[in-house]
Design a protein around this motif. Structure first.
Motif, mmCIF file in Angstrom:
data_model
loop_
_atom_site.group_PDB
_atom_site.id
_atom_site.type_symbol
_atom_site.label_atom_id
_atom_site.label_comp_id
_atom_site.label_asym_id
_atom_site.label_seq_id
_atom_site.Cartn_x
_atom_site.Cartn_y
_atom_site.Cartn_z
ATOM 1 N N THR A 60 0.840 -1.203 0.000
ATOM 2 C CA THR A 60 0.000 0.000 0.000
ATOM 3 C C THR A 60 0.874 1.252 0.000
ATOM 4 O OG1 THR A 60 -1.733 -1.170 1.207
ATOM 5 C CG2 THR A 60 -1.810 1.231 1.255
ATOM 6 N N VAL A 61 1.883 1.249 0.842
ATOM 7 C CA VAL A 61 2.788 2.403 0.933
ATOM 8 C C VAL A 61 3.609 2.534 -0.351
ATOM 9 C CG1 VAL A 61 4.685 3.453 2.229
ATOM 10 C CG2 VAL A 61 2.880 2.209 3.440
ATOM 11 N N ARG A 62 4.117 1.414 -0.846
ATOM 12 C CA ARG A 62 4.938 1.440 -2.053
ATOM 13 C C ARG A 62 4.124 1.909 -3.264
ATOM 14 N NH1 ARG A 62 9.619 -0.128 -1.734
ATOM 15 N NH2 ARG A 62 9.356 -1.704 -0.145
ATOM 16 N N ALA A 113 11.299 2.910 3.348
ATOM 17 C CA ALA A 113 11.778 2.170 4.526
ATOM 18 C C ALA A 113 10.590 1.658 5.352
ATOM 19 C CB ALA A 113 12.688 3.054 5.374
ATOM 20 N N ILE A 114 9.550 2.465 5.469
ATOM 21 C CA ILE A 114 8.341 2.026 6.168
ATOM 22 C C ILE A 114 7.722 0.842 5.432
ATOM 23 C CG2 ILE A 114 5.953 2.670 6.742
ATOM 24 C CD1 ILE A 114 7.061 5.501 7.374
ATOM 25 N N ALA A 115 7.651 0.931 4.101
ATOM 26 C CA ALA A 115 7.097 -0.166 3.296
ATOM 27 C C ALA A 115 7.903 -1.442 3.508
ATOM 28 C CB ALA A 115 7.073 0.220 1.821
ATOM 29 N N ASP A 116 9.222 -1.310 3.501
ATOM 30 C CA ASP A 116 10.076 -2.482 3.742
ATOM 31 C C ASP A 116 9.818 -3.068 5.128
ATOM 32 O OD1 ASP A 116 11.218 -2.147 1.240
ATOM 33 O OD2 ASP A 116 13.061 -1.224 1.998
ATOM 34 N N GLY A 117 9.671 -2.193 6.113
ATOM 35 C CA GLY A 117 9.436 -2.650 7.479
ATOM 36 C C GLY A 117 8.088 -3.336 7.644
ATOM 37 N N LEU A 118 7.074 -2.836 6.945
ATOM 38 C CA LEU A 118 5.752 -3.444 7.029
ATOM 39 C C LEU A 118 5.708 -4.795 6.322
ATOM 40 C CD1 LEU A 118 3.441 -0.355 6.416
ATOM 41 C CD2 LEU A 118 3.667 -1.658 8.532
ATOM 42 N N GLY A 119 6.454 -4.902 5.238
ATOM 43 C CA GLY A 119 6.462 -6.152 4.482
ATOM 44 C C GLY A 119 5.111 -6.446 3.861
ATOM 45 N N SER A 120 4.816 -7.715 3.665
ATOM 46 C CA SER A 120 3.586 -8.092 2.969
ATOM 47 C C SER A 120 2.454 -8.504 3.909
ATOM 48 C CB SER A 120 3.872 -9.228 1.981
ATOM 49 O OG SER A 120 4.366 -10.349 2.682
ATOM 50 N N SER A 121 2.711 -8.508 5.188
ATOM 51 C CA SER A 121 1.666 -8.877 6.149
ATOM 52 C C SER A 121 0.870 -7.645 6.544
ATOM 53 C CB SER A 121 2.281 -9.489 7.406
ATOM 54 O OG SER A 121 2.998 -10.653 7.083
ATOM 55 N N PRO A 122 -0.438 -7.665 6.330
ATOM 56 C CA PRO A 122 -1.258 -6.513 6.717
ATOM 57 C C PRO A 122 -1.245 -6.313 8.230
ATOM 58 C CG PRO A 122 -2.522 -8.076 5.383
ATOM 59 C CD PRO A 122 -1.214 -8.715 5.717
ATOM 60 N N VAL A 123 -1.190 -5.056 8.634
ATOM 61 C CA VAL A 123 -1.252 -4.722 10.058
ATOM 62 C C VAL A 123 -2.348 -3.692 10.268
ATOM 63 C CG1 VAL A 123 1.174 -5.218 10.540
ATOM 64 C CG2 VAL A 123 0.519 -2.921 9.885
ATOM 65 N N GLN A 124 -2.927 -3.723 11.438
ATOM 66 C CA GLN A 124 -3.914 -2.721 11.821
ATOM 67 C C GLN A 124 -3.173 -1.600 12.522
ATOM 68 O OE1 GLN A 124 -7.284 -4.389 13.817
ATOM 69 N NE2 GLN A 124 -7.906 -2.437 14.678
ATOM 70 N N MET A 125 -3.444 -0.361 12.103
ATOM 71 C CA MET A 125 -2.710 0.770 12.635
ATOM 72 C C MET A 125 -3.673 1.911 12.936
ATOM 73 S SD MET A 125 0.485 2.635 10.685
ATOM 74 C CE MET A 125 1.435 1.148 10.593
ATOM 75 N N ALA A 126 -3.489 2.555 14.079
ATOM 76 C CA ALA A 126 -4.266 3.749 14.417
ATOM 77 C C ALA A 126 -3.473 4.963 13.963
ATOM 78 C CB ALA A 126 -4.518 3.812 15.920
ATOM 79 N N LEU A 127 -4.102 5.797 13.127
ATOM 80 C CA LEU A 127 -3.451 7.002 12.615
ATOM 81 C C LEU A 127 -4.172 8.219 13.146
ATOM 82 C CD1 LEU A 127 -3.003 5.899 8.877
ATOM 83 C CD2 LEU A 127 -1.319 5.773 10.729
#
Length: 138
Positions: free
Chosen positions: A10-12, A104-118
């Motif tokens: 998503t970020v990429r 770098a954030i995209a690399d750190g997140l990888g391909s596994s979806p995470v739930q995030m509060a923004l």
């Protein structure tokens, strides 16, 4: 504040969409360039990081960091953005560094979806999620 599901793709995808990414970075730069001179000064960039409170909180808990340590940290961040050592961050430098940060954030997140509060509805991660959602519902 909103809760989103996000992964690295998503970020990429957002970063690779030149139209949306460029517009978002331009808007962010304009909001930070308080004197409208086309260059971010050390104090303008520091004010942006202070308003985000990325450094003075730890998972929502205030932390006391000595002022000289904060100054050194802000200076090192500024130096990272100021690639040509001109003493100011121009639009191109800002865009390049934001691209690096988001990749770098995209690399750190990888391909596994995470739930995030923004907290920020105008932040780059929220814009990335919104762009992805617009493609799904188009």
């Amino acid at each position: 504040m909103g809760v989103v599901i996000i992964d690295g793709s998503t970020v990429r995808s957002f970063v690779n969409d030149e139209t949306h990414f460029h517009k978002s970075v331009e808007e962010a730069f304009a909001s930070l360039d308080l004197n409208n001179d086309g260059v971010l000064s050390r104090s303008e960039l520091r004010r942006a990081f202070e308003s985000l409170r990325l450094i003075d909180t730890h998972f929502g808990v205030d932390v006391a960091t000595p002022e000289e340590e904060l100054t050194q940290l802000h200076d090192s961040i500024f130096d990272k953005f100021d690639c040509d050592n001109s003493g100011g961050v121009d639009r191109k430098e800002f865009m390049n560094e934001m691209r690096n940060i988001l990749e770098a954030i995209a690399d750190g997140l990888g391909s596994s979806p995470v739930q995030m509060a923004l907290e920020d509805d105008k932040g780059f991660l929220k814009l990335a999620v919104d762009l992805e959602a617009s493609k799904v519902f188009a």
